[in-house]
Motif scaffolding. Sequence first.
Motif, PDB file in Angstrom:
ATOM      1  N   LEU A 172       0.732  15.924 -50.382  1.00 20.02           N
ATOM      2  CA  LEU A 172       1.707  15.200 -49.653  1.00 20.02           C
ATOM      3  C   LEU A 172       3.137  15.474 -50.198  1.00 20.02           C
ATOM      4  O   LEU A 172       3.269  15.380 -51.506  1.00 20.02           O
ATOM      5  CB  LEU A 172       1.299  13.616 -50.001  1.00 20.02           C
ATOM      6  N   GLU A 173       3.989  15.632 -49.478  1.00 16.78           N
ATOM      7  CA  GLU A 173       5.360  16.158 -50.053  1.00 16.78           C
ATOM      8  C   GLU A 173       6.463  15.334 -49.207  1.00 16.78           C
ATOM      9  O   GLU A 173       6.173  14.866 -48.093  1.00 16.78           O
ATOM     10  CB  GLU A 173       5.663  17.580 -49.392  1.00 16.78           C
ATOM     11  N   VAL A 174       7.669  15.228 -49.668  1.00 14.94           N
ATOM     12  CA  VAL A 174       8.646  14.377 -49.127  1.00 14.94           C
ATOM     13  C   VAL A 174       9.937  15.440 -49.458  1.00 14.94           C
ATOM     14  O   VAL A 174      10.278  16.339 -50.357  1.00 14.94           O
ATOM     15  CB  VAL A 174       8.969  13.348 -49.859  1.00 14.94           C
ATOM     16  N   ILE A 175      10.863  15.531 -48.208  1.00 16.97           N
ATOM     17  CA  ILE A 175      12.109  16.239 -48.115  1.00 16.97           C
ATOM     18  C   ILE A 175      13.097  15.217 -48.028  1.00 16.97           C
ATOM     19  O   ILE A 175      13.002  14.255 -46.986  1.00 16.97           O
ATOM     20  CB  ILE A 175      12.094  17.347 -47.181  1.00 16.97           C
ATOM     21  N   GLU A 176      14.004  15.162 -48.628  1.00 15.71           N
ATOM     22  CA  GLU A 176      15.212  14.134 -48.399  1.00 15.71           C
ATOM     23  C   GLU A 176      16.458  14.843 -48.109  1.00 15.71           C
ATOM     24  O   GLU A 176      16.932  15.980 -48.346  1.00 15.71           O
ATOM     25  CB  GLU A 176      15.483  13.138 -49.604  1.00 15.71           C
ATOM     26  N   MET A 177      17.213  14.304 -47.100  1.00 20.00           N
ATOM     27  CA  MET A 177      18.517  14.749 -46.504  1.00 20.00           C
ATOM     28  C   MET A 177      19.503  13.563 -46.528  1.00 20.00           C
ATOM     29  O   MET A 177      19.063  12.528 -46.204  1.00 20.00           O
ATOM     30  CB  MET A 177      18.357  15.615 -45.178  1.00 20.00           C
ATOM     31  N   ARG A 184      16.046  21.125 -41.524  1.00 20.45           N
ATOM     32  CA  ARG A 184      16.258  22.483 -41.661  1.00 20.45           C
ATOM     33  C   ARG A 184      17.433  22.377 -42.972  1.00 20.45           C
ATOM     34  O   ARG A 184      18.439  22.083 -42.873  1.00 20.45           O
ATOM     35  CB  ARG A 184      16.949  23.143 -40.750  1.00 20.45           C
ATOM     36  N   THR A 185      16.745  22.462 -44.149  1.00 21.93           N
ATOM     37  CA  THR A 185      17.362  22.195 -45.584  1.00 21.93           C
ATOM     38  C   THR A 185      17.019  23.189 -46.645  1.00 21.93           C
ATOM     39  O   THR A 185      16.021  23.731 -46.442  1.00 21.93           O
ATOM     40  CB  THR A 185      17.610  20.749 -45.773  1.00 21.93           C
ATOM     41  N   GLU A 186      18.173  23.247 -47.512  1.00 30.40           N
ATOM     42  CA  GLU A 186      17.791  24.225 -48.651  1.00 30.40           C
ATOM     43  C   GLU A 186      16.925  23.491 -49.593  1.00 30.40           C
ATOM     44  O   GLU A 186      16.592  24.152 -50.684  1.00 30.40           O
ATOM     45  CB  GLU A 186      18.997  24.901 -49.249  1.00 30.40           C
ATOM     46  N   THR A 187      17.007  22.287 -49.516  1.00 31.70           N
ATOM     47  CA  THR A 187      16.388  21.231 -50.616  1.00 31.70           C
ATOM     48  C   THR A 187      15.023  21.765 -50.284  1.00 31.70           C
ATOM     49  O   THR A 187      14.293  21.705 -49.513  1.00 31.70           O
ATOM     50  CB  THR A 187      16.576  19.734 -50.120  1.00 31.70           C
ATOM     51  N   LYS A 188      14.346  21.768 -51.885  1.00 32.23           N
ATOM     52  CA  LYS A 188      12.828  22.031 -51.988  1.00 32.23           C
ATOM     53  C   LYS A 188      12.113  20.878 -52.055  1.00 32.23           C
ATOM     54  O   LYS A 188      12.469  19.813 -52.336  1.00 32.23           O
ATOM     55  CB  LYS A 188      12.775  22.901 -53.146  1.00 32.23           C
ATOM     56  N   PRO A 189      10.897  20.828 -51.226  1.00 27.33           N
ATOM     57  CA  PRO A 189      10.401  19.680 -51.113  1.00 27.33           C
ATOM     58  C   PRO A 189       9.845  18.991 -52.513  1.00 27.33           C
ATOM     59  O   PRO A 189       9.325  19.879 -53.325  1.00 27.33           O
ATOM     60  CB  PRO A 189       9.239  19.786 -50.244  1.00 27.33           C
TER      61      PRO A 189
END
Length: 141
Positions: free
Chosen positions: A30-35, A58-63
Amino acid sequence: TTESTTEGARGIARILFYSVQPNRDSTVRLEVIEMPFNGPSSTAQVCDPALGIVAPPRTETKPLVLYPRLASCHFRYRNLNFDTLLPRGPWAEAWLFPYLPYAIQVEMTPAKDLATSMPVGTVTIPLHVSRIAGDPYADEL
């Protein structure tokens, strides 16, 4: 949310995109990406009910990996009866309405050999957009 995994509680609104990704050993994580949330237009790249789009941002942030090894992980959605303002019907496997669900349930089953200090189970998250349940939301900024 106004809490950030990288910036703490700075009060800047964030969109959190949760996803279940496969592992090589037949488990899932289970992963989360924030923007940043910059208004309704900032959600268009990840969610457009009119077009049926739900995609990772579409973000450079790593999950951020919340649980690295689960036997299974499912999302379920609960509708709201707008007349009684109580939950309506059973939990749904998909959300196909142009409004937010009353609640989201994340059902997780641990992998057999999972060693973690954090319990794994089912989490139910009510979505309160206003203090009045079922109150329509309008972005008036």
